[in-house]
Design an enzyme around this catalytic site. Structure first.
Site, short mmCIF file in Angstrom:
data_model
loop_
_atom_site.label_atom_id
_atom_site.label_comp_id
_atom_site.label_asym_id
_atom_site.label_seq_id
_atom_site.Cartn_x
_atom_site.Cartn_y
_atom_site.Cartn_z
CE LYS A 75 -4.19 -1.50 -0.13
NZ LYS A 75 -5.36 -0.98 -0.82
CG ASP A 123 -9.61 -2.86 6.22
OD1 ASP A 123 -10.50 -2.57 7.02
OD2 ASP A 123 -9.79 -3.58 5.22
#
Ligand SMILES: Cc1ncc(COP(=O)(O)O)c(C=O)c1O
Length: 403
Positions: A75, A123
């Site tokens: 990410k 998340d």
């Protein structure tokens, strides 16, 4: 469970905008941006010959994203990249001239970025990347987390100077809340998922992810025959599949999207043939994949270029973490978080099932490429599930890389 892609758009070319966002030239642009990041180096590509032999496969390679840009997950490539691109775009608009990445820290550009605020839901990993990007350019970030995000993961985001907003409900509720609050305040939402009328920024986030396949193909002795990639909202899977489609056209590898059985929004979307929103059930151990609604942009791509969709059980994800920590033969140690090994969990599930093996043509000639998408981003959880500390393993995991 595994199903082949039955969508009417299957094997149609990518839409022009998607081919442009995620194709070869876009991945080269990402590489140019990455070369300006001080801690950038390609992540290791690990070969697991003993595991491949044990599963009756030719080769298995893992791209180890636990080593990405100091953030511990792939990410790091997306959110921070999008933030930097958006700052340069804002500067171009204000200064009415082209602005290059090399000018990012010029007084003219830093004056503009200091006035910007970026927000997103997460998340855990995506929010960390957006916060890191904002910190790099001297902007502000506000990150929205739902009740399932662990304290360790929240602390890791706050470390990059982000303001944290807690939201009741699931990841999808936090996405809606982030969009609402950012809109109200005039902040820029850098989401990793897309919805009607909001595709360009998630497209930039996914563009950052193209670095993974580009780097892997540079090092692999031969292109893979099979690629398994895990999905939350489908962003990394779609970015990888689109890049491979651009590189190889019809000769691309067989691409399998892997969802947790307890949060299988891409699998159910494929089964139904249209984007579906699932009900929140029992949480999955694969916390970063706990998404109940697909990214529309990701689905548009996967409906064309994914060959199969499958689900994996929580137990298999935990088995993978343990197998990677205590490998067979001379295979290297790999530290994978709960969601990091889901692609390998998909491979284990498919390789052990004769029906699935046949459905996707896995055999002893297959060259499989997987992405370990995160290291132990929550070290306490890792110790609970593996019984070892990531720090001990990392020091042993001398990088056995493909030269
Ligand atoms: C470690 C890890 N793997 C996979 C994913 C899934 O990515 P996407 O939501 O783009 O499908 C995520 C998403 O946060 C993640 O953090």
């Amino acid at each position: 469970m595994l199903i082949r892609n039955q969508h009417p758009d299957y094997r149609k070319p990518l839409e022009a905008v998607d081919a442009e966002t995620l194709g070869i030239a876009a991945a080269e642009a990402v590489e140019r941006f990455l070369s300006h990041r001080p801690n950038h180096r390609p992540t290791p590509l690990r070969s697991l010959p003993a595991l491949a032999h044990g599963l009756g496969l030719g080769t298995i390679h893992l791209k180890d994203e636990g080593y990405r840009l100091g953030l511990g997950s792939f990410k790091a490539l997306g959110g921070a990249y999008a933030v930097i691109r958006l700052v340069l775009e804002a500067a171009e608009k204000e200064l009415k001239r082209p602005v290059e990445i090399a000018e990012l820290y010029s007084p003219e550009v830093t004056r503009i970025s200091a006035a910007m605020t970026f927000g997103c839901a997460t998340d855990g990993n995506h929010g960390r990347s957006v916060a890191q990007g904002a910190q790099l350019v001297g902007a502000k970030s506000v990150i929205f987390v739902h009740g399932g995000v662990s304290d360790a993961r929240i602390a890791a985001i706050a470390r990059y100077g982000a303001e944290i907003t807690r939201v009741a409900g699931t990841y999808d509720d936090s996405v809606a809340e982030a969009a609402r609050v950012c809109d109200q305040n005039g902040w820029t939402v850098v989401s990793d998922t897309s919805w009607p009328g909001y595709e360009r920024i998630p497209g930039l986030v996914m563009q950052g992810y193209t670095a993974i396949m580009r780097e892997a193909l540079e090092k692999l002795p031969l292109p893979p025959t099979h690629v398994f990639v895990q999905s939350g909202v489908g962003g990394i899977a779609a970015a990888a599949a689109a890049y491979l489609a651009s590189r190889f056209g019809a000769a691309r590898p067989t691409f399998v999207v892997v969802d947790p059985a307890r949060a299988a929004c891409i699998f159910e979307t494929a089964r139904t043939g249209r984007p579906v929103k699932l009900h929140h059930g029992e949480p999955t151990v694969m916390a970063m994949l706990e998404c109940y609604e697909p990214s529309l942009l990701a689905w548009r791509i996967l409906s064309r270029v994914a060959d199969a969709f499958m689900t994996v059980e929580d137990e298999t994800a935990v088995e993978v973490m343990n197998r990677l920590a205590r490998p067979l033969g001379h295979d290297p140690v790999v530290v994978s978080g709960e969601s990091g090994g889901a692609g390998l969990a998909g491979l284990l599930t498919a390789a052990r099932d004769p029906g699935m093996r046949a459905a996707i043509g896995l055999d002893d000639k297959s060259r499989v490429l997987l992405v370990v998408t995160e290291g132990a981003t929550d070290p306490d959880r890792y110790r609970e599930l593996v019984g070892l500390t990531p720090a001990d393993l990392m020091s042993n995991a001398a990088s056995i890389e493909v030269k």
